[in-house]
Design an enzyme around this catalytic site. Structure first.
Site, PDB file in Angstrom:
ATOM      1  N   GLY A 177       0.813  -1.221   0.000  1.00 40.03           N
ATOM      2  CA  GLY A 177       0.000   0.000   0.000  1.00 40.03           C
ATOM      3  C   GLY A 177       0.841   1.264   0.000  1.00 40.03           C
ATOM      4  N   ASP A 183      -5.310   2.726   7.154  1.00 35.06           N
ATOM      5  CA  ASP A 183      -4.857   1.481   7.788  1.00 35.06           C
ATOM      6  C   ASP A 183      -5.456   1.409   9.188  1.00 35.06           C
ATOM      7  OD1 ASP A 183      -2.234  -0.519   7.067  1.00 35.06           O
ATOM      8  OD2 ASP A 183      -2.913  -0.555   9.149  1.00 35.06           O
ATOM      9  N   ASN A 228      -8.253 -13.079   5.454  1.00 30.04           N
ATOM     10  CA  ASN A 228      -8.316 -11.926   4.559  1.00 30.04           C
ATOM     11  C   ASN A 228      -9.720 -11.677   4.015  1.00 30.04           C
ATOM     12  OD1 ASN A 228      -5.718 -11.272   5.046  1.00 30.04           O
ATOM     13  ND2 ASN A 228      -4.881 -11.973   3.095  1.00 30.04           N
ATOM     14  N   VAL A 250      -5.929  -6.256  -4.350  1.00 26.53           N
ATOM     15  CA  VAL A 250      -4.553  -6.765  -4.353  1.00 26.53           C
ATOM     16  C   VAL A 250      -4.402  -7.900  -3.336  1.00 26.53           C
ATOM     17  CG1 VAL A 250      -2.115  -6.131  -4.093  1.00 26.53           C
ATOM     18  CG2 VAL A 250      -3.738  -4.435  -4.929  1.00 26.53           C
ATOM     19  N   ASN A 300      -4.384 -11.106  -1.145  1.00 25.34           N
ATOM     20  CA  ASN A 300      -4.421 -12.522  -1.523  1.00 25.34           C
ATOM     21  C   ASN A 300      -5.331 -13.337  -0.610  1.00 25.34           C
ATOM     22  OD1 ASN A 300      -2.809 -12.988  -3.835  1.00 25.34           O
ATOM     23  ND2 ASN A 300      -0.972 -12.541  -2.618  1.00 25.34           N
ATOM     24  N   ARG A 321       7.166 -10.346 -14.065  1.00 22.79           N
ATOM     25  CA  ARG A 321       8.207 -11.300 -13.624  1.00 22.79           C
ATOM     26  C   ARG A 321       8.727 -12.113 -14.812  1.00 22.79           C
ATOM     27  NH1 ARG A 321       5.018 -12.706  -8.026  1.00 22.79           N
ATOM     28  NH2 ARG A 321       6.180 -11.213  -6.764  1.00 22.79           N
ATOM     29  N   HIS A 356      -4.024 -16.333  -9.976  1.00 22.86           N
ATOM     30  CA  HIS A 356      -2.740 -15.895  -9.417  1.00 22.86           C
ATOM     31  C   HIS A 356      -2.342 -16.943  -8.395  1.00 22.86           C
ATOM     32  CE1 HIS A 356       0.414 -13.296  -8.129  1.00 22.86           C
ATOM     33  NE2 HIS A 356      -0.105 -13.005  -6.965  1.00 22.86           N
TER      34      HIS A 356
HETATM   35  N1  LIG Z   1      -2.119  -9.692  -6.004  1.00 19.30           N
HETATM   36  C1  LIG Z   1      -0.808  -9.748  -5.944  1.00 19.30           C
HETATM   37  O1  LIG Z   1      -0.145 -10.014  -6.923  1.00 19.30           O
HETATM   38  C2  LIG Z   1      -0.118  -9.457  -4.634  1.00 19.30           C
HETATM   39  C3  LIG Z   1       1.240  -9.130  -4.603  1.00 19.30           C
HETATM   40  C4  LIG Z   1       1.820  -8.808  -3.363  1.00 19.30           C
HETATM   41  C5  LIG Z   1       1.069  -8.850  -2.193  1.00 19.30           C
HETATM   42  N2  LIG Z   1      -0.235  -9.218  -2.257  1.00 19.30           N
HETATM   43  C6  LIG Z   1      -1.080  -9.262  -1.066  1.00 19.30           C
HETATM   44  O2  LIG Z   1      -1.335  -7.924  -0.640  1.00 19.30           O
HETATM   45  C7  LIG Z   1      -1.614  -7.920   0.755  1.00 19.30           C
HETATM   46  C8  LIG Z   1      -0.750  -6.857   1.435  1.00 19.30           C
HETATM   47  O3  LIG Z   1       0.623  -7.193   1.359  1.00 19.30           O
HETATM   48  P1  LIG Z   1       1.727  -6.296   2.117  1.00 19.30           P
HETATM   49  O4  LIG Z   1       3.044  -6.860   1.767  1.00 19.30           O
HETATM   50  O5  LIG Z   1       1.467  -4.860   1.891  1.00 19.30           O
HETATM   51  O6  LIG Z   1       1.384  -6.648   3.639  1.00 19.30           O
HETATM   52  P2  LIG Z   1       1.652  -5.733   4.916  1.00 19.30           P
HETATM   53  O7  LIG Z   1       1.478  -6.627   6.098  1.00 19.30           O
HETATM   54  O8  LIG Z   1       2.934  -4.998   4.762  1.00 19.30           O
HETATM   55  O9  LIG Z   1       0.463  -4.673   4.875  1.00 19.30           O
HETATM   56  C9  LIG Z   1      -0.863  -4.999   5.080  1.00 19.30           C
HETATM   57  C10 LIG Z   1      -1.475  -3.837   5.838  1.00 19.30           C
HETATM   58  O10 LIG Z   1      -2.894  -4.073   5.944  1.00 19.30           O
HETATM   59  C11 LIG Z   1      -3.287  -3.518   7.182  1.00 19.30           C
HETATM   60  N3  LIG Z   1      -4.606  -4.010   7.587  1.00 19.30           N
HETATM   61  C12 LIG Z   1      -4.931  -5.202   8.147  1.00 19.30           C
HETATM   62  N4  LIG Z   1      -6.245  -5.246   8.381  1.00 19.30           N
HETATM   63  C13 LIG Z   1      -6.768  -4.077   7.951  1.00 19.30           C
HETATM   64  C14 LIG Z   1      -8.074  -3.533   7.939  1.00 19.30           C
HETATM   65  N5  LIG Z   1      -9.120  -4.223   8.399  1.00 19.30           N
HETATM   66  N6  LIG Z   1      -8.238  -2.304   7.431  1.00 19.30           N
HETATM   67  C15 LIG Z   1      -7.188  -1.580   6.960  1.00 19.30           C
HETATM   68  N7  LIG Z   1      -5.930  -2.048   6.952  1.00 19.30           N
HETATM   69  C16 LIG Z   1      -5.724  -3.279   7.449  1.00 19.30           C
HETATM   70  C17 LIG Z   1      -2.182  -3.913   8.140  1.00 19.30           C
HETATM   71  O11 LIG Z   1      -2.197  -3.124   9.299  1.00 19.30           O
HETATM   72  C18 LIG Z   1      -0.950  -3.692   7.273  1.00 19.30           C
HETATM   73  O12 LIG Z   1      -0.412  -2.398   7.450  1.00 19.30           O
HETATM   74  C19 LIG Z   1      -1.353  -9.351   1.234  1.00 19.30           C
HETATM   75  O13 LIG Z   1      -2.565 -10.069   1.282  1.00 19.30           O
HETATM   76  C20 LIG Z   1      -0.457  -9.918   0.145  1.00 19.30           C
HETATM   77  O14 LIG Z   1      -0.526 -11.315   0.080  1.00 19.30           O
HETATM   78  C21 LIG Z   1      -0.836  -9.515  -3.438  1.00 19.30           C
END
Ligand SMILES: NC(=O)c1ccc[n+]([C@@H]2O[C@H](COP(=O)([O-])OP(=O)(O)OC[C@H]3O[C@@H](n4cnc5c(N)ncnc54)[C@H](O)[C@@H]3O)[C@@H](O)[C@H]2O)c1
Length: 321
Positions: free
Chosen positions: A27, A46, A108, A131, A133, A164, A188
């Site tokens: 984010g 957040d 999630n 985004v 997962n 990638r 994905h």
């Molecule tokens: N689609 C894709 O290709 C892809 C690629 C990378 C990551 N992701 C997914 O994206 C997500 C985020 O990854 P990240 O590396 O940023 O993780 P991260 O842990 O760094 O960040 C996630 C954030 O979400 C916040 N959060 C949790 N619950 C919440 C809520 N109810 N409301 C608001 N915020 C909330 C957390 O406090 C945290 O800051 C994960 O599910 C990851 O698997 C998907």
């Protein structure tokens, strides 16, 4: 043109408003790339107190150095998100080593449901980019929860997976990444379907440039692309390339580019998919997903795609949507 009668700039030409929910690794990087390209003003949300506020302020203070005027607001609530044009949802847990994307499913799903409810109550006309997962299930869930037309709910995965693949092809052939296009279909996850036949270097199909064993190795590495990075990082998963991929989608929408990008989009008919979200090439513009592009698949490709669709369906079934 009437002199002295001009409307305030904000009324005629306000910047797009882009909300990013989840101010973690992905984010915050989405917010950073978005303002660096001046695609709009950003609201970062957040649940952790202080994190979105601190990151938004920090990024705003990079503005004078980078030369952007986009505004940034950080919040633990949703009132500031009202009237957003695009909402990127990254809120949730990231994968840890040994954890599959599917392990994240139920936790999630809870988070994404709550976020979507808050967001759509304040931004009825927004386009949602998912985004979190497991992506294909989360985007299906967000579409159902939002009540939005499916054109305005889309998931990011294929842009990353093909980026990638493009990286590995460029490294293998020692050519510019700019010369490489690549095509990835399906869900994905480990069943994604890279399509070498439709992947090119300066227009030349890579099937003519690489022997089949090397091609197979690159395809395999692409399918494991996320896990490879998780294993290095130990805590957390990839975020620079995921965020860059999201921002390519944001840009296509904001600028109405009508760009063809592989995204998780709703299919009811194309590729024989009976009414759910899966990774396919789409035309992305101001209206969101403006068209699903259907290409001809060989029997083998169709079989691999079908397998991937089944994996997505299994996940979606678990959520009982
Ligand atoms: N689609 C894709 O290709 C892809 C690629 C990378 C990551 N992701 C997914 O994206 C997500 C985020 O990854 P990240 O590396 O940023 O993780 P991260 O842990 O760094 O960040 C996630 C954030 O979400 C916040 N959060 C949790 N619950 C919440 C809520 N109810 N409301 C608001 N915020 C909330 C957390 O406090 C945290 O800051 C994960 O599910 C990851 O698997 C998907």
């Amino acid at each position: 043109m009437q002199v002295g009668k001009a409307e305030p700039l904000s009324a005629v030409n306000r910047r797009p408003k882009i909300t990013v929910v989840g101010a973690g690794n992905v984010g915050a990087s989405v917010a950073q790339y978005t303002v660096e390209r001046e695609l709009g003003d950003v609201v970062l949300v957040d649940v952790i107190e202080g994190i979105p506020q601190g990151k938004a302020l920090d990024l705003a203070q990079a503005g004078p150095v980078h030369g952007y005027d986009s505004s940034l607001i950080g919040s633990n609530g949703y009132d500031e998100t009202a009237g957003s044009d695009i909402v990127v949802i990254t809120a949730g847990l990231a994968r840890k080593p040994g954890m599959t994307r599917d392990d994240l499913l139920f936790k999630n799903a809870e988070i994404v449901s709550a976020v979507v409810e808050q967001v759509v109550a304040r931004s009825r006309d927004a386009i949602l980019i998912l985004v979190t997962n497991p992506l294909d299930a989360m985007v299906q869930l967000a579409w159902r929860k939002s009540g939005f037309p499916h054109q305005r709910v889309v998931g990011m995965a294929g842009v990353l997976d093909s980026a990638r693949f493009r990286t590995f092809i460029a490294q293998e052939l020692n050519v510019s990444v700019e010369n490489v296009t690549a095509f990835v279909l399906g869900g994905h996850g480990d069943t994604m379907v890279p399509l070498p036949r439709y992947s090119t270097v300066a227009g030349i199909p890579i099937t003519e440039l690489l022997p089949s064993d090397r091609l197979e190795a690159l395809v395999k590495r692409t399918a494991n692309g996320g896990a490879e990075i998780v294993n290095y990082l130990k805590s957390g998963s990839a975020y620079y390339a995921p965020a860059a991929s999201v921002v390519e989608m944001v840009e296509a929408i904001v600028k109405d580019k009508k760009k063809i990008l592989p995204c998780a989009a709703y299919c009811d008919g194309p590729y024989g998919v009976p009414g759910f979200y899966v990774g396919v090439p789409v035309k992305l513009g101001r209206q969101g997903v403006e068209q699903v592009i259907e290409i001809k698949l060989t029997a083998d490709e169709q079989a691999a795609f079908q397998k991937s669709v089944e994996a997505v369906r299994e996940l979606v079934d678990k959520l009982k949507l």
